[in-house]
Scaffold this motif. Structure first.
Motif, mmCIF file in Angstrom:
data_model
loop_
_atom_site.group_PDB
_atom_site.id
_atom_site.type_symbol
_atom_site.label_atom_id
_atom_site.label_comp_id
_atom_site.label_asym_id
_atom_site.label_seq_id
_atom_site.Cartn_x
_atom_site.Cartn_y
_atom_site.Cartn_z
ATOM 1 N N SER A 295 0.836 -1.201 0.000
ATOM 2 C CA SER A 295 0.000 0.000 0.000
ATOM 3 C C SER A 295 0.867 1.245 0.000
ATOM 4 O O SER A 295 1.982 1.242 0.534
ATOM 5 N N GLY A 296 0.337 2.303 -0.600
ATOM 6 C CA GLY A 296 0.996 3.603 -0.568
ATOM 7 C C GLY A 296 0.329 4.515 0.443
ATOM 8 O O GLY A 296 -0.473 4.081 1.270
ATOM 9 N N LYS A 297 0.663 5.787 0.352
ATOM 10 C CA LYS A 297 0.210 6.739 1.375
ATOM 11 C C LYS A 297 -1.228 7.209 1.192
ATOM 12 O O LYS A 297 -1.857 7.650 2.149
ATOM 13 N N ASP A 298 -1.770 7.159 -0.019
ATOM 14 C CA ASP A 298 -3.135 7.663 -0.216
ATOM 15 C C ASP A 298 -4.064 6.521 -0.600
ATOM 16 O O ASP A 298 -3.629 5.427 -0.982
ATOM 17 N N ALA A 299 -5.365 6.801 -0.514
ATOM 18 C CA ALA A 299 -6.369 5.747 -0.683
ATOM 19 C C ALA A 299 -6.332 5.098 -2.064
ATOM 20 O O ALA A 299 -6.693 3.933 -2.206
ATOM 21 N N SER A 300 -5.877 5.828 -3.078
ATOM 22 C CA SER A 300 -5.827 5.255 -4.419
ATOM 23 C C SER A 300 -4.774 4.168 -4.543
ATOM 24 O O SER A 300 -4.779 3.398 -5.506
ATOM 25 N N SER A 301 -3.867 4.085 -3.563
ATOM 26 C CA SER A 301 -2.773 3.120 -3.629
ATOM 27 C C SER A 301 -2.889 2.012 -2.574
ATOM 28 O O SER A 301 -1.938 1.263 -2.378
ATOM 29 N N TYR A 302 -4.022 1.921 -1.914
ATOM 30 C CA TYR A 302 -4.204 0.861 -0.925
ATOM 31 C C TYR A 302 -4.297 -0.495 -1.630
ATOM 32 O O TYR A 302 -4.965 -0.626 -2.662
ATOM 33 N N GLY A 303 -3.671 -1.514 -1.032
ATOM 34 C CA GLY A 303 -3.538 -2.798 -1.703
ATOM 35 C C GLY A 303 -4.508 -3.869 -1.275
ATOM 36 O O GLY A 303 -4.254 -5.057 -1.530
ATOM 37 N N SER A 304 -5.618 -3.507 -0.642
ATOM 38 C CA SER A 304 -6.624 -4.498 -0.235
ATOM 39 C C SER A 304 -7.967 -3.805 -0.100
ATOM 40 O O SER A 304 -8.041 -2.598 0.134
ATOM 41 N N MET A 305 -9.043 -4.566 -0.230
ATOM 42 C CA MET A 305 -10.367 -3.990 -0.024
ATOM 43 C C MET A 305 -10.583 -3.634 1.438
ATOM 44 O O MET A 305 -11.369 -2.728 1.751
ATOM 45 N N LEU A 306 -9.920 -4.317 2.364
ATOM 46 C CA LEU A 306 -9.998 -3.973 3.776
ATOM 47 C C LEU A 306 -9.662 -2.507 3.983
ATOM 48 O O LEU A 306 -10.341 -1.798 4.748
ATOM 49 N N GLU A 307 -8.614 -2.038 3.275
ATOM 50 C CA GLU A 307 -8.214 -0.630 3.398
ATOM 51 C C GLU A 307 -9.064 0.275 2.514
ATOM 52 O O GLU A 307 -9.457 1.368 2.927
ATOM 53 N N ILE A 308 -9.311 -0.158 1.287
ATOM 54 C CA ILE A 308 -10.073 0.670 0.352
ATOM 55 C C ILE A 308 -11.459 0.978 0.914
ATOM 56 O O ILE A 308 -11.960 2.104 0.821
#
Length: 411
Positions: free
Chosen positions: A347-360
């Protein structure tokens, strides 16, 4: 980077340029699996190449169903095979032009797992991902556990359920604790998720009782793949204390079929994040060993087009592969050729770069709209998840293809 030209037709947007030449295992129709190298939309049949006397390695190594024995020959030999094939694809008067049967269209081939995976380890090496999870489930002001910045956290995963890209994944059943209840129920996971990861393939054995240092860890890393470590978040939440992930992870992980060598990725090395506090001496390393690899995740519901839900980059990783391998073996744990070490969610620092649906979806509180108007907080039956990755610099592109899988209903 030296400019190379090939006489093979390679689309400008191809992941499999003359600079790449990844290794994989393929079969055609009812034929046995064997080794090949990808170039453009074609596969170079390495067994056929060896039969023509154009490689110094016996064709026996290329007629096996995995790359393990070939990789085990060592980087001096495997690198030479790749560079010899590269020269054959560059030479104006290449003998390959007289042997078109050496080339197999990728669309006619079935891809297989490239290696026999004896063991699989999943790390937890993205500080952004670990921080997001900590904020959701623990103290937002103390999201990282005390050990996180001192060692690459990882766990031993299930190697037997790693499948090649294109394999369907069955929605898992398990114990789940419903909200506001004190007794678990047995049912299908309602919070099925993807995890955007990359993995590396161990290319050199280390015996039990021996350690790999960060200084020589690169010698033990053959190449990299895309990796989707599917996760059932509700099953995982109920089971993971005190011993960590189990049934919420072991039902499936998906891996891309082409192994991109570290030599091909060499031009894309970059510095990683500053590590503070200072790591212990056995985790110190010299040089740059993060890689600028652009990553993308798309979800395609049945009957409609794909929606990109994440754009990330492998360079964000806090702990690099040298440190992961050094830590993995510091206690004397042995590793073998073909073992897979996965990065953990990237994952990156902003929401567009989150690497899972848990985070998105931030634990299911937000939704993402698909192109057909439907919404997703987690994955639904018949959704196809597609991950892609490539590195690009000065007009030169090296990619991994894709890793994809479709969710089937539970049974």
């Amino acid at each position: 980077m030296k400019k190379l030209e090939t006489w093979v037709t390679v689309p400008d947007t191809s992941d499999f340029s003359i600079y790449n030449l990844p290794f994989g295992i393929f079969s055609v129709k009812e034929g046995a699996p064997k080794a090949g190298i990808a170039i453009g939309e074609q596969i170079v049949d390495l067994a056929a190449l060896a039969d023509l006397g154009l490689l110094e390695v016996s064709g026996v190594y290329f007629r096996q169903s995995t790359l393990n024995d070939f990789i085990g020959l060592g980087k001096e030999i495997t690198n030479k095979v790749r560079l010899d094939v590269q020269q054959l694809l560059i030479l104006e008067n290449s003998p390959l032009k007289n042997h078109p049967k050496v080339f197999v269209p990728q669309q006619d081939a079935k891809m297989h797992l490239p290696v026999h995976i004896g063991d699989y380890t999943d790390f937890y090496s993205s500080i952004e991902h670990a921080t997001n999870v900590g904020k959701m489930f623990r103290d937002a002001n103390n999201a990282l556990l005390p050990n996180w910045k001192h060692l690459p956290v990882g766990y031993h995963g299930r190697a037997s359920s790693i499948v090649v890209s294109g394999t369907d994944v069955r929605r898992p059943m398990g114990q789940i604790l419903p909200k506001d209840q004190i007794e678990p129920v047995f049912q299908a996971s309602g919070r099925l998720d993807f995890e955007l990861e990359m993995g590396f393939i161990v290319g050199k054995r280390k015996r039990l009782g021996e350690r790999i240092s960060t200084k020589n860890a690169a010698e033990h890393i053959f190449g990299m793949v895309l990796f989707n470590d599917w996760s059932a978040r509700d099953i995982q939440k109920w089971e993971y204390v005190p011993l960590g992930p189990f049934l919420g992870k072991s039902f499936a992980s998906s891996m891309s079929p082409w192994v991109v060598t570290m030599e091909a990725l060499e031009p894309f090395r970059v510095s990683g994040p500053e590590q503070d506090p200072k790591v212990l001496p056995y985790l110190e390393f010299e040089g740059e060993y993060n890689f600028d690899i652009q990553l993308q995740v798309g979800i395609q519901p049945k009957g409609t087009t794909e929606k990109v839900v994440s754009t990330s980059n492998f360079k964000f990783m806090y702990w690099n592969m040298l440190q992961q391998l050094a830590h993995h073996t510091v206690n004397g744990c042995n590793v073998n050729v073909g073992d897979v070490m996965a990065s953990g969610t990237i994952s990156g620092k902003d929401a567009s770069s989150y690497g899972s649906m848990l985070e998105i979806s931030w634990g299911g509180k937000k939704s993402v709209q698909m192109n057909d108007g439907s919404e997703r907080r987690f994955l639904e039956d018949h959704d196809t998840v597609i991950m892609r990755g490539h590195a690009e610099k000065e007009g030169i592109r090296i990619g991994f293809g894709e890793v994809k899988g479709t969710i089937l209903p539970s049974t």
